[in-house]
Design an enzyme around this catalytic site. Structure first.
Site, PDB file in Angstrom:
ATOM      1  N   ASP A   1       1.741  -0.702  -0.353  1.00 33.43           N
ATOM      2  CA  ASP A   1       1.375   0.008   0.869  1.00 33.43           C
ATOM      3  C   ASP A   1       2.467  -0.220   1.906  1.00 33.43           C
ATOM      4  OD1 ASP A   1       0.030   0.441   3.561  1.00 33.43           O
ATOM      5  OD2 ASP A   1      -1.575   1.048   2.197  1.00 33.43           O
ATOM      6  N   ILE A   2       2.846   0.831   2.646  1.00 29.24           N
ATOM      7  CA  ILE A   2       3.913   0.684   3.646  1.00 29.24           C
ATOM      8  C   ILE A   2       3.425   0.000   4.923  1.00 29.24           C
ATOM      9  CG2 ILE A   2       5.309   2.595   2.773  1.00 29.24           C
ATOM     10  CD1 ILE A   2       4.239   4.259   5.172  1.00 29.24           C
TER      11      ILE A   2
ATOM     12  N   ASN B   1     -11.956   4.067   0.209  1.00 28.84           N
ATOM     13  CA  ASN B   1     -12.502   4.664   1.424  1.00 28.84           C
ATOM     14  C   ASN B   1     -12.867   6.107   1.103  1.00 28.84           C
ATOM     15  OD1 ASN B   1     -11.962   2.326   2.974  1.00 28.84           O
ATOM     16  ND2 ASN B   1      -9.851   2.970   3.230  1.00 28.84           N
TER      17      ASN B   1
ATOM     18  N   GLY C   1     -12.603   5.516   7.149  1.00 29.31           N
ATOM     19  CA  GLY C   1     -11.214   5.072   7.201  1.00 29.31           C
ATOM     20  C   GLY C   1     -10.263   5.806   6.290  1.00 29.31           C
ATOM     21  N   GLN C   2     -10.738   6.803   5.548  1.00 28.42           N
ATOM     22  CA  GLN C   2      -9.842   7.543   4.663  1.00 28.42           C
ATOM     23  C   GLN C   2      -8.980   8.483   5.491  1.00 28.42           C
ATOM     24  OE1 GLN C   2     -11.749   9.893   1.588  1.00 28.42           O
ATOM     25  NE2 GLN C   2      -9.836  10.172   0.477  1.00 28.42           N
TER      26      GLN C   2
ATOM     27  N   HIS D   1      -7.775   7.231  -4.018  1.00 26.85           N
ATOM     28  CA  HIS D   1      -6.926   6.068  -4.239  1.00 26.85           C
ATOM     29  C   HIS D   1      -7.710   4.807  -3.928  1.00 26.85           C
ATOM     30  CE1 HIS D   1      -6.545   7.047   0.015  1.00 26.85           C
ATOM     31  NE2 HIS D   1      -6.255   5.774   0.228  1.00 26.85           N
TER      32      HIS D   1
ATOM     33  N   HIS E   1      -7.341   0.604  -2.824  1.00 28.29           N
ATOM     34  CA  HIS E   1      -6.505  -0.432  -2.219  1.00 28.29           C
ATOM     35  C   HIS E   1      -6.780  -1.728  -2.972  1.00 28.29           C
ATOM     36  CE1 HIS E   1      -5.662   1.876   1.552  1.00 28.29           C
ATOM     37  NE2 HIS E   1      -6.794   2.467   1.184  1.00 28.29           N
TER      38      HIS E   1
END
Length: 118
Positions: free
Chosen positions: A33-34, A89, A95-96, A102, A104
């Site tokens: 994750d960035i 999410n 929070g999506q 996907h 986390h």
């Protein structure tokens, strides 16, 4: 149904956007994750953007969901000794922010409330 415009995750899978890829199968990709919310924060997504969230994926292609979770488990085994959170999410209010299913993978010393977003 998914948008016809490629999502950021689809573009990463196509190698149009650079990412630190940590695992990959023919149908699933995992990358750092960035904006990590934990010492280990990896996104695991199908390469297809056909499904917007985990509920759609479970209904439409349960085998792909199993593969996604298997890739997530492999990442967690390598990076967190198998101790991790796996967060999906579903919906903007949850929070999506990227509407391409996907997960986390969150690990390391987690702070309370670090549940992942995107």
């Amino acid at each position: 149904m998914a948008s016809t415009e490629p999502t950021i995750f689809a573009r990463i899978a196509l190698r149009e956007i650079p990412a630190s890829i940590v695992a990959e199968t023919d149908r699933v990709i995992a990358f750092d994750d960035i904006s990590p919310q934990a010492p280990v924060h990896v996104i695991v997504a199908p390469k297809t953007q056909e499904y917007r969230n985990v509920v759609e994926l479970a209904a439409g292609d349960p085998e792909l969901l199993v593969e996604l979770i298997d890739v997530a488990r492999g990442v967690a085994d390598e990076r967190t000794d198998g101790q991790f959170r796996l967060v999906f999410n579903t919906g903007a209010e949850a929070g999506q922010t990227v509407f391409h299913v996907h997960a986390h993978v969150l690990g390391g010393h987690l702070e309370e409330g670090s549940l992942g977003s995107a």
